[in-house]
Design an enzyme around this catalytic site. Structure first.
Site, PDB file in Angstrom:
ATOM      1  N   GLU A 321       0.410 -14.025  -3.676  1.00 61.50           N
ATOM      2  CA  GLU A 321      -0.714 -14.517  -2.847  1.00 61.50           C
ATOM      3  C   GLU A 321      -0.861 -13.641  -1.595  1.00 61.50           C
ATOM      4  O   GLU A 321      -1.263 -14.116  -0.529  1.00 61.50           O
ATOM      5  CB  GLU A 321      -0.513 -15.988  -2.426  1.00 61.50           C
ATOM      6  CG  GLU A 321      -0.216 -16.945  -3.572  1.00 61.50           C
ATOM      7  CD  GLU A 321      -1.436 -17.454  -4.323  1.00 61.50           C
ATOM      8  OE1 GLU A 321      -2.562 -17.229  -3.846  1.00 61.50           O
ATOM      9  OE2 GLU A 321      -1.258 -18.044  -5.395  1.00 61.50           O
TER      10      GLU A 321
HETATM   11  C1  FAD Z   1       6.494 -13.236 -10.185  1.00 57.26           C
HETATM   12  C2  FAD Z   1       5.148 -12.691  -9.809  1.00 57.26           C
HETATM   13  C3  FAD Z   1       4.008 -13.363 -10.182  1.00 57.26           C
HETATM   14  C4  FAD Z   1       2.749 -12.821  -9.865  1.00 57.26           C
HETATM   15  N1  FAD Z   1       1.611 -13.455 -10.329  1.00 57.26           N
HETATM   16  C5  FAD Z   1       0.417 -12.820 -10.204  1.00 57.26           C
HETATM   17  C6  FAD Z   1      -0.752 -13.330 -10.857  1.00 57.26           C
HETATM   18  O1  FAD Z   1      -0.720 -14.390 -11.496  1.00 57.26           O
HETATM   19  N2  FAD Z   1      -1.902 -12.623 -10.773  1.00 57.26           N
HETATM   20  C7  FAD Z   1      -1.991 -11.451 -10.063  1.00 57.26           C
HETATM   21  O2  FAD Z   1      -3.070 -10.865 -10.021  1.00 57.26           O
HETATM   22  N3  FAD Z   1      -0.901 -10.949  -9.409  1.00 57.26           N
HETATM   23  C8  FAD Z   1       0.293 -11.588  -9.480  1.00 57.26           C
HETATM   24  N4  FAD Z   1       1.413 -11.065  -8.859  1.00 57.26           N
HETATM   25  C9  FAD Z   1       1.288  -9.827  -8.104  1.00 57.26           C
HETATM   26  C10 FAD Z   1       1.485  -9.999  -6.615  1.00 57.26           C
HETATM   27  O3  FAD Z   1       0.370 -10.635  -6.056  1.00 57.26           O
HETATM   28  C11 FAD Z   1       1.748  -8.594  -6.037  1.00 57.26           C
HETATM   29  O4  FAD Z   1       3.048  -8.228  -6.465  1.00 57.26           O
HETATM   30  C12 FAD Z   1       1.653  -8.563  -4.525  1.00 57.26           C
HETATM   31  O5  FAD Z   1       0.318  -8.745  -4.102  1.00 57.26           O
HETATM   32  C13 FAD Z   1       2.151  -7.222  -3.959  1.00 57.26           C
HETATM   33  O6  FAD Z   1       1.621  -6.130  -4.643  1.00 57.26           O
HETATM   34  P1  FAD Z   1       2.618  -4.992  -5.173  1.00 57.26           P
HETATM   35  O7  FAD Z   1       3.701  -5.657  -5.944  1.00 57.26           O
HETATM   36  O8  FAD Z   1       1.826  -3.961  -5.848  1.00 57.26           O
HETATM   37  O9  FAD Z   1       3.280  -4.398  -3.866  1.00 57.26           O
HETATM   38  P2  FAD Z   1       2.675  -3.242  -2.960  1.00 57.26           P
HETATM   39  O10 FAD Z   1       1.276  -3.503  -2.639  1.00 57.26           O
HETATM   40  O11 FAD Z   1       3.032  -1.934  -3.566  1.00 57.26           O
HETATM   41  O12 FAD Z   1       3.533  -3.455  -1.638  1.00 57.26           O
HETATM   42  C14 FAD Z   1       4.868  -2.938  -1.469  1.00 57.26           C
HETATM   43  C15 FAD Z   1       5.250  -3.147  -0.009  1.00 57.26           C
HETATM   44  O13 FAD Z   1       4.341  -2.402   0.826  1.00 57.26           O
HETATM   45  C16 FAD Z   1       3.706  -3.257   1.756  1.00 57.26           C
HETATM   46  N5  FAD Z   1       2.343  -2.818   1.974  1.00 57.26           N
HETATM   47  C17 FAD Z   1       1.388  -2.586   1.067  1.00 57.26           C
HETATM   48  N6  FAD Z   1       0.246  -2.212   1.658  1.00 57.26           N
HETATM   49  C18 FAD Z   1       0.472  -2.231   2.976  1.00 57.26           C
HETATM   50  C19 FAD Z   1      -0.322  -1.956   4.117  1.00 57.26           C
HETATM   51  N7  FAD Z   1      -1.622  -1.647   4.053  1.00 57.26           N
HETATM   52  N8  FAD Z   1       0.270  -2.046   5.329  1.00 57.26           N
HETATM   53  C20 FAD Z   1       1.555  -2.406   5.432  1.00 57.26           C
HETATM   54  N9  FAD Z   1       2.354  -2.693   4.409  1.00 57.26           N
HETATM   55  C21 FAD Z   1       1.826  -2.605   3.183  1.00 57.26           C
HETATM   56  C22 FAD Z   1       3.792  -4.653   1.133  1.00 57.26           C
HETATM   57  O14 FAD Z   1       3.731  -5.673   2.112  1.00 57.26           O
HETATM   58  C23 FAD Z   1       5.136  -4.587   0.453  1.00 57.26           C
HETATM   59  O15 FAD Z   1       6.142  -4.867   1.375  1.00 57.26           O
HETATM   60  C24 FAD Z   1       2.653 -11.626  -9.114  1.00 57.26           C
HETATM   61  C25 FAD Z   1       3.837 -10.981  -8.696  1.00 57.26           C
HETATM   62  C26 FAD Z   1       5.060 -11.480  -9.050  1.00 57.26           C
HETATM   63  C27 FAD Z   1       6.302 -10.718  -8.613  1.00 57.26           C
END
Ligand code: FAD
Length: 452
Positions: A321
């Site tokens: 979220e």
């Molecule tokens: C168990 C699980 C269930 C999930 N369920 C769903 C689902 O049902 N549907 C769906 O669509 N998604 C789902 N997700 C995805 C989830 O919403 C994303 O994992 C989350 O939004 C983070 O994206 P990412 O993993 O690509 O991390 P990234 O975006 O790569 O982030 C990695 C790190 O970098 C930081 N970061 C990224 N951008 C910035 C910025 N601009 N400034 C500062 N810091 C930054 C983040 O805060 C984080 O600490 C799920 C994830 C998990 C693990």
């Protein structure tokens, strides 16, 4: 069932206490998997899908994240191409981390049409014969019984009437569904906290060391007080925002908005609170489960006690979220944007605080005899600290403020504390007036503890 917003929060809160996995499945289905249709769907789309989703005959899932598009959710590469006869879109792309993917009947899918700036939302029925395949179940740190899989769309045909809202409006849908998702996630973490506090208190009463129940030790008492206080404060803030949202929805409906529009706008108006709550409660539930493990000692590390899975399950709430980093920056960012548009007088208040600081301070001894007089004074000062920090940040760094993330993160922590502390004081004060201070002695103590 036509419930008000507060009732839906209560359901989400208490139904989620069972396990983090169930809470995730419930949230993905009733929240982000269904809300885009109830908030943005046409009458036909609602009639076709919502009854089945509402009865649980069908389950929903939400496909926004992709391998290359996580926090930067609008950067997805999944494509939607209109057929020559204009009757359907052909969706091709890879989604990942999709909760409920293993058993859902319907996906809300976000894809880009041509080179549009913004993605578009679609309702996609899950049919393996229509180019939909799933990756294996992810091996995760926690929420082990929640289904999380990749979803591959290969020229999946979706009728044009299954587009949600209008072309290019998907990012807005995704974000608005997430606003609801965020406050509901906060509610979902409440019962998990209560459960851990109760289990830890029970264990601390039963566990004898040095011929003494460990609950008698100040170190353990302080932990339980801290855990209970956080839970109480989080409850206060969640239901304060929920009631504010419910009231806004009612006002908008009275002004002639349809229920759909009123709910959408009502929640959007509280997007800052939704981000604040998501961060605050997810951080607290992790802290509470960690303290729970400490109280259980070595047994806390054992998979045979409830603390181990509670701690692992809590971890995801800080990621999905919108990560807590993103939500922290969003909360302050949105507030500053409101101020710039003249909707909130942030700069005027910040200037007034600056002038006050330059003036001669009062040397009068404050009268703290009334309930919470001292806490209210502290809260006022905490708000001034936020105004000084946010106001100075805007003056010094605007329009590049977004690049000063460390500053935004710190400002957000102050903002979160202000909102939580104020919510607890408001709730306790109201209940102390209603039921008497004696009846609210524990709640008063918790509200005061918060300021120590
Ligand atoms: C168990 C699980 C269930 C999930 N369920 C769903 C689902 O049902 N549907 C769906 O669509 N998604 C789902 N997700 C995805 C989830 O919403 C994303 O994992 C989350 O939004 C983070 O994206 P990412 O993993 O690509 O991390 P990234 O975006 O790569 O982030 C990695 C790190 O970098 C930081 N970061 C990224 N951008 C910035 C910025 N601009 N400034 C500062 N810091 C930054 C983040 O805060 C984080 O600490 C799920 C994830 C998990 C693990």
């Amino acid at each position: 069932m036509g419930m008000g917003f507060v009732s839906t929060m209560l359901v989400c809160d208490y139904i989620s206490g069972a396990t983090g996995s169930f809470s995730t499945a419930f949230g993905a289905h009733t929240g982000i998997g269904t809300m885009p249709i109830t908030l943005y769907g046409t009458e036909e789309q609602k009639q076709k899908y919502v009854p089945k989703l509402a009865t649980g005959e069908w389950f929903g899932a939400y496909c926004l994240t992709e391998p290359g598009a996580g926090s930067d959710a609008n950067s997805g590469k999944t494509k939607a191409v209109l057929s020559d006869d204009g009757k359907y879109y052909s969706i091709t792309g890879q989604k990942m981390w999709i909760s409920n993917a293993g058993f859902c009947n319907l996906f809300i899918v976000f894809a880009r049409i041509e080179d549009d700036k913004n993605i578009t939302g679609f309702i996609v029925e899950n049919d393996p014969k229509n180019g939909i395949t799933l990756g294996d179940e992810e091996k995760k740190l926690g929420i082990h019984s929640s289904s999380t899989r990749q979803v591959f769309f290969n020229e999946t045909k979706v009728p044009v009437e299954n587009m949600l809202s209008t072309r290019g409006n998907g990012f807005k849908i995704a974000m608005n569904a997430l606003n609801v998702g965020r406050i509901k996630l906060a509610a979902a973490c409440l019962e998990a906290q209560r459960r851990v506090v109760n289990e830890a208190t029970k264990y601390a009463n039963e566990r004898i060391q040095f011929k003494t129940p460990i609950i008698s030790f100040g170190a353990i008492k302080a932990k339980i007080a801290d855990m209970a206080t956080n839970t109480y404060v989080d409850e206060s803030a969640c239901y304060r925002a929920a009631k504010n949202i419910e009231d806004r929805i009612a006002i908008r409906e009275a002004d002639g908005n349809s229920h759909q529009e009123a709910e959408l706008k009502g929640v959007e108006e509280y997007a800052i609170e939704c981000s604040i709550l998501k961060v605050a409660v997810s951080e607290h539930v992790q802290h509470t489960t960690d303290e729970g493990i400490r109280i259980f000692g070595g047994m806390g590390f054992s998979a045979d006690t409830p603390m181990e899975s509670a701690w692992r399950d809590a971890r995801i709430a800080r990621i999905y979220e919108g990560t807590n980093e993103i939500n922290r920056m969003l909360s302050v960012g949105m507030l500053i944007k409101k101020a710039m548009k003249g909707h909130v007088d942030l700069l005027g208040s910040a200037t007034a605080v600056g002038e006050e600081l330059m003036g001669i301070p009062s040397f009068e001894t404050p009268d703290y005899s009334e309930l919470f007089a001292e806490e209210k004074d502290l809260l006022k000062r905490l708000k001034k600290v936020f105004l000084m920090v946010a106001g100075s940040a805007v003056q010094k760094f605007d329009p590049e403020l977004e690049e000063h993330q460390q500053l935004l993160m710190s400002a957000s922590d102050i903002l979160i504390q202000v909102y939580l502390a104020e919510s607890a004081l408001l709730r306790t004060e109201k209940n102390a007036k209603r039921f008497g201070e004696e009846a609210q002695a524990t709640q008063i103590a918790m509200s005061e503890t918060l300021f120590i």
